[in-house]
Write a protein that holds these residues in place. Structure first.
Motif, mmCIF file in Angstrom:
data_model
loop_
_atom_site.group_PDB
_atom_site.id
_atom_site.type_symbol
_atom_site.label_atom_id
_atom_site.label_comp_id
_atom_site.label_asym_id
_atom_site.label_seq_id
_atom_site.Cartn_x
_atom_site.Cartn_y
_atom_site.Cartn_z
ATOM 1 N N GLU A 106 0.814 -1.216 0.000
ATOM 2 C CA GLU A 106 0.000 0.000 0.000
ATOM 3 C C GLU A 106 0.846 1.264 0.000
ATOM 4 O O GLU A 106 0.335 2.365 0.198
ATOM 5 C CB GLU A 106 -0.938 -0.003 1.216
ATOM 6 C CG GLU A 106 -1.930 -1.151 1.232
ATOM 7 C CD GLU A 106 -2.947 -1.060 0.103
ATOM 8 O OE1 GLU A 106 -3.211 0.068 -0.371
ATOM 9 O OE2 GLU A 106 -3.477 -2.111 -0.309
ATOM 10 N N LYS B 258 -5.378 -6.431 11.588
ATOM 11 C CA LYS B 258 -6.633 -5.705 11.716
ATOM 12 C C LYS B 258 -6.396 -4.199 11.826
ATOM 13 O O LYS B 258 -7.121 -3.392 11.238
ATOM 14 C CB LYS B 258 -7.397 -6.206 12.955
ATOM 15 C CG LYS B 258 -8.734 -5.526 13.195
ATOM 16 C CD LYS B 258 -9.402 -6.093 14.445
ATOM 17 C CE LYS B 258 -10.714 -5.385 14.732
ATOM 18 N NZ LYS B 258 -11.351 -5.909 15.976
ATOM 19 N N LEU C 190 -5.283 -2.738 8.338
ATOM 20 C CA LEU C 190 -6.393 -2.755 7.379
ATOM 21 C C LEU C 190 -7.442 -1.712 7.750
ATOM 22 O O LEU C 190 -8.019 -1.055 6.873
ATOM 23 C CB LEU C 190 -7.015 -4.150 7.313
ATOM 24 C CG LEU C 190 -6.138 -5.240 6.696
ATOM 25 C CD1 LEU C 190 -6.868 -6.581 6.698
ATOM 26 C CD2 LEU C 190 -5.705 -4.871 5.280
ATOM 27 N N SER C 191 -7.686 -1.547 9.051
ATOM 28 C CA SER C 191 -8.628 -0.525 9.501
ATOM 29 C C SER C 191 -8.119 0.862 9.144
ATOM 30 O O SER C 191 -8.879 1.725 8.697
ATOM 31 C CB SER C 191 -8.839 -0.643 11.018
ATOM 32 O OG SER C 191 -9.663 0.392 11.495
ATOM 33 N N TYR C 192 -6.821 1.074 9.327
ATOM 34 C CA TYR C 192 -6.207 2.354 8.969
ATOM 35 C C TYR C 192 -6.370 2.632 7.476
ATOM 36 O O TYR C 192 -6.714 3.737 7.064
ATOM 37 C CB TYR C 192 -4.730 2.343 9.355
ATOM 38 C CG TYR C 192 -3.952 3.528 8.813
ATOM 39 C CD1 TYR C 192 -4.007 4.768 9.437
ATOM 40 C CD2 TYR C 192 -3.195 3.394 7.658
ATOM 41 C CE1 TYR C 192 -3.313 5.848 8.930
ATOM 42 C CE2 TYR C 192 -2.493 4.469 7.142
ATOM 43 C CZ TYR C 192 -2.550 5.697 7.786
ATOM 44 O OH TYR C 192 -1.859 6.764 7.276
ATOM 45 N N LEU C 193 -6.127 1.608 6.661
ATOM 46 C CA LEU C 193 -6.241 1.784 5.216
ATOM 47 C C LEU C 193 -7.673 2.112 4.803
ATOM 48 O O LEU C 193 -7.905 2.943 3.918
ATOM 49 C CB LEU C 193 -5.761 0.520 4.500
ATOM 50 C CG LEU C 193 -4.248 0.298 4.510
ATOM 51 C CD1 LEU C 193 -3.905 -1.102 4.037
ATOM 52 C CD2 LEU C 193 -3.550 1.347 3.653
ATOM 53 N N ASN C 194 -8.640 1.461 5.448
ATOM 54 C CA ASN C 194 -10.054 1.751 5.139
ATOM 55 C C ASN C 194 -10.394 3.193 5.459
ATOM 56 O O ASN C 194 -11.062 3.891 4.689
ATOM 57 C CB ASN C 194 -10.970 0.802 5.911
ATOM 58 C CG ASN C 194 -10.942 -0.608 5.356
ATOM 59 O OD1 ASN C 194 -10.638 -0.807 4.177
ATOM 60 N ND2 ASN C 194 -11.253 -1.588 6.182
ATOM 61 N N ASP C 195 -9.927 3.672 6.640
ATOM 62 C CA ASP C 195 -10.175 5.063 7.025
ATOM 63 C C ASP C 195 -9.498 6.028 6.060
ATOM 64 O O ASP C 195 -10.069 7.043 5.662
ATOM 65 C CB ASP C 195 -9.659 5.323 8.447
ATOM 66 C CG ASP C 195 -10.486 4.604 9.498
ATOM 67 O OD1 ASP C 195 -11.611 4.189 9.162
ATOM 68 O OD2 ASP C 195 -10.006 4.434 10.625
ATOM 69 N N LYS C 196 -8.289 5.678 5.682
ATOM 70 C CA LYS C 196 -7.520 6.541 4.788
ATOM 71 C C LYS C 196 -8.204 6.662 3.423
ATOM 72 O O LYS C 196 -8.315 7.760 2.869
ATOM 73 C CB LYS C 196 -6.117 5.962 4.631
ATOM 74 C CG LYS C 196 -5.193 6.767 3.731
ATOM 75 C CD LYS C 196 -3.820 6.109 3.709
ATOM 76 C CE LYS C 196 -2.897 6.816 2.736
ATOM 77 N NZ LYS C 196 -1.563 6.191 2.684
ATOM 78 N N LYS C 197 -8.684 5.527 2.910
ATOM 79 C CA LYS C 197 -9.325 5.549 1.596
ATOM 80 C C LYS C 197 -10.675 6.259 1.638
ATOM 81 O O LYS C 197 -11.056 6.956 0.704
ATOM 82 C CB LYS C 197 -9.492 4.117 1.083
ATOM 83 C CG LYS C 197 -8.173 3.458 0.706
ATOM 84 C CD LYS C 197 -8.357 1.992 0.346
ATOM 85 C CE LYS C 197 -7.007 1.347 0.019
ATOM 86 N NZ LYS C 197 -7.146 -0.100 -0.269
ATOM 87 N N SER C 198 -11.409 6.091 2.760
ATOM 88 C CA SER C 198 -12.723 6.722 2.854
ATOM 89 C C SER C 198 -12.627 8.237 2.977
ATOM 90 O O SER C 198 -13.479 8.978 2.505
ATOM 91 C CB SER C 198 -13.503 6.152 4.049
ATOM 92 O OG SER C 198 -12.867 6.495 5.259
ATOM 93 N N GLN C 199 -11.552 8.717 3.621
ATOM 94 C CA GLN C 199 -11.395 10.162 3.809
ATOM 95 C C GLN C 199 -10.558 10.804 2.705
ATOM 96 O O GLN C 199 -10.545 12.020 2.545
ATOM 97 C CB GLN C 199 -10.753 10.450 5.162
ATOM 98 C CG GLN C 199 -11.624 9.999 6.334
ATOM 99 C CD GLN C 199 -11.001 10.347 7.659
ATOM 100 O OE1 GLN C 199 -10.238 11.307 7.768
ATOM 101 N NE2 GLN C 199 -11.308 9.583 8.683
#
Length: 438
Positions: A138, A160, A163-172
């Motif tokens: 990533e 976990k 992956l949670s960090y990446l989800n937040d990063k992509k959503s924002q």
């Protein structure tokens, strides 16, 4: 004569890798059976790998600082008398060379452009190969990675977490960590990096770098205060009967059981009994869920000669009698002080006891050992004047008094439960059967 493969041993549930911190022998050295060959470290404990039998060290397959997986071959030992020069030893004997496919080049190209991630952070926390691979895939560099809050042992970053960090990063759609000021875990919120701290300039001071264990302790304590809203309750306990009983039987106990009887096993027994009566203290928190443990494992905070702290665990304490608890306490404490504990022996506690009285402290406010929700501190036993109630009225007498302090997580343990639990421990100690035989 056979060649012997030396492996990274299984070190308990959830531990999949260890870092080689130091080689204790060199290639070509002859070793006896059980001689220590290398030191290894997980995120919880240091250990040593011994030679399975006498022989000559032929090859090391990893370097100091590498992090092999459990089961990996880390060294080759040849039994004495073997002509090791006549035979080549392959580092990966089971690996076969295959014709590469186009897909095989993808990770190679990716690795050439992705940032390289070390196997540990600047503050000494280990980063698993899986997390490093995800970070490189990533395009997350080391500076960004160290800003991710880890939920694993001692703040270790898990799959976990990243992956949670990446989800937040992509959503924002922003680089979250890069906009966050650097916070030192030691100075609890100061945004100036420790290397730029200038308050000691011009003074006669000594700068001491934290060792790996002290860094982990610092991170662990800070995280516990951030996670759990701590409340502490105190209670005075009259342990005169208990003290007199121990003084009377300790010599006989040593002669009969070959074990030194300290107060710690008695405290463990009293706490274990109280946890049976108040099982909602024997829990942990997972998000919005309360996990009630149907087993009782008691951690006992133990000071090390280095000044650091470790918490060996008495597993299934509720299934042991006083002799069994004493034997376990003495064994774990002795091996903790000489760095001979196994990783599994410092995991899985459901409640922890720390003995402040061993250093003369009357009381204190201990920090919860995550993911537990309470910790008991035992103060020094002191002779004090006390009111003694009798059928003929109250009198003043000299009694053996100690203070117990219970810190608990107010998310799940309210004052009523914490108070009742602490009172039950006190009652178990005050009502100790002084006619008890060993």
């Amino acid at each position: 004569m056979a060649k012997i493969e030396i492996l990274i041993p299984a070190m308990g549930e959830g531990i999949t890798e260890a870092t080689i911190t130091q080689f204790l022998k060199k290639v070509g050295d002859f070793v006896e059976e059980e001689d220590s060959i290398m030191e290894i470290a997980t995120d919880k404990v240091d250990s040593e790998i011994p030679a399975p039998q006498a022989g000559k060290i032929v090859k090391f397959l990893f370097n100091e600082g590498d992090t092999p997986q459990v089961g990996d071959v880390v060294a080759i030992l040849a039994t004495e008398g073997e002509d090791t020069a006549s035979e080549e030893i392959k580092e990966n004997p089971k690996q076969e060379i295959q014709k590469p496919t186009p897909e095989d080049f993808a990770p190679v190209l990716l690795e050439s452009i992705a940032p390289q991630i070390s196997n540990k952070t600047d503050d000494g926390n280990f980063i698993s190969p899986l997390v490093r691979n995800i970070a490189q895939t990533e395009n997350i560099d080391a500076n960004e990675l160290k800003q991710i809050s880890g939920s694993g042992e001692a703040g270790r970053i898990t799959k976990k977490d990243i992956l949670s960090y990446l989800n937040d990063k992509k959503s924002q759609g922003v680089k979250l960590a890069s906009s966050t000021p650097t916070i030192s875990p030691i100075n609890s919120g100061a945004t100036t990096p420790a290397s730029e701290h200038k308050s000691y300039e011009g003074e006669n001071v000594e700068i001491i770098e934290m060792d790996r264990m002290r860094k982990l302790i610092a991170q662990y304590m800070l995280k516990s205060k951030q996670v759990s809203p701590h409340v502490t309750s105190f209670i005075d306990v009259d342990v005169t009967g208990l003290v007199n009983w121990r003084n009377k039987v300790k010599d006989e106990f040593l002669k009969k059981e070959n074990q030194k009887l300290t107060f710690t096993p008695i405290f463990v027994e009293a706490v274990t009994s109280a946890l049976k009566d108040y099982p909602m203290v024997n829990v942990s928190v997972d998000g919005d869920r309360i996990i009630r443990k149907k087993y009782i494992n008691i951690g006992m905070a133990t000071a090390l000669p280095s000044g650091n702290l470790i918490v060996p665990v008495i597993k299934a304490a509720d299934e042991l009698n006083l002799v069994g608890i004493t034997t376990k306490v003495n064994d774990l404490a002795d091996r903790a002080r000489i760095n001979k504990l196994q990783p599994d022996e410092i995991k899985g506690s459901t409640f922890t006891i720390t003995n402040l009285g061993a250093f003369g402290s009357t009381t204190g406010t201990p920090i919860i050992n995550q993911p537990e929700v309470a910790i008991l501190a035992v103060g020094a036993i002191k002779k004090k004047p006390a009111v003694i109630e009798t059928p003929h009225g109250d009198t003043i007498g000299i009694r053996q008094i100690m203070v117990l302090s219970l810190s608990y997580d107010h998310r799940v343990v309210d004052g009523a439960l914490g108070g009742m639990f602490l009172k039950r421990i006190a009652e178990n100690l005050e009502n100790f059967d002084i006619k008890r035989t060993i």
